[in-house]
Design a protein around this motif. Sequence first.
Motif, PDB file in Angstrom:
ATOM      1  N   TYR A  87       9.135   8.934 -57.288  1.00 45.94           N
ATOM      2  CA  TYR A  87       9.189  10.293 -57.828  1.00 45.94           C
ATOM      3  C   TYR A  87      10.362  11.072 -57.220  1.00 45.94           C
ATOM      4  O   TYR A  87      11.123  11.735 -57.937  1.00 45.94           O
TER       5      TYR A  87
ATOM      6  N   ALA B 223       4.982  17.763 -55.031  1.00 43.77           N
ATOM      7  CA  ALA B 223       4.750  18.616 -56.208  1.00 43.77           C
ATOM      8  C   ALA B 223       5.273  20.031 -55.967  1.00 43.77           C
ATOM      9  O   ALA B 223       5.881  20.642 -56.850  1.00 43.77           O
TER      10      ALA B 223
ATOM     11  N   LYS C 185       9.047  19.974 -56.215  1.00 41.79           N
ATOM     12  CA  LYS C 185       9.473  19.848 -57.621  1.00 41.79           C
ATOM     13  C   LYS C 185       9.448  21.216 -58.303  1.00 41.79           C
ATOM     14  O   LYS C 185      10.408  21.616 -58.964  1.00 41.79           O
TER      15      LYS C 185
ATOM     16  N   GLU D 120       1.843  18.597 -61.549  1.00 43.39           N
ATOM     17  CA  GLU D 120       2.680  17.620 -60.844  1.00 43.39           C
ATOM     18  C   GLU D 120       1.845  16.842 -59.828  1.00 43.39           C
ATOM     19  O   GLU D 120       1.944  15.615 -59.727  1.00 43.39           O
TER      20      GLU D 120
END
Length: 167
Positions: free
Chosen positions: A30, A64, A67, A161
Amino acid sequence: MKLKFIAMFLLLTICIFSKEDNSPSKIEAYVKQNTNTNTTATNIYNSIIEHSEKHDVEPELIAAIIKVESNFKQGSKSQVGATGLMQLMPKTARLLKVNPNNVNSNIKGGTKYIAWCLKQNKNNISLALASYNAGIGNVKKYNGIPPFKETQNYVKKVMKEYNDLKG
């Protein structure tokens, strides 16, 4: 006979607990897909793992947050002055004694801060995220996620996420 049993038990244990495939973790993949160089990805990934373990926060949650906060862009700066991957406000960075412009230091501070938010909200992730975004005072004032569109959207985006990473 006992020695043979112990040797077989140890061998079996080593086989079960050793990672043989060397494939990147879901989080590592990721991070790589969201960054522009392998060096950057490695630095961010290692920092996420180090600080999530130290502060007992799931690395998926840290990834997350990064992001949604900065889209993995190290030099990000918000209109209100939050900086770095985890978008730390200058006052928060000073309180946490971190350099928000340094990748490892920024992730250290952001992870420490979300760990504190989790503790304050009895490990309720949504409320911790609302606290991270809008402040613990607003979460207490409204007895839940504040009625701020930005905060409500933020919590939804990070949770999406996070849940995607958790699988």
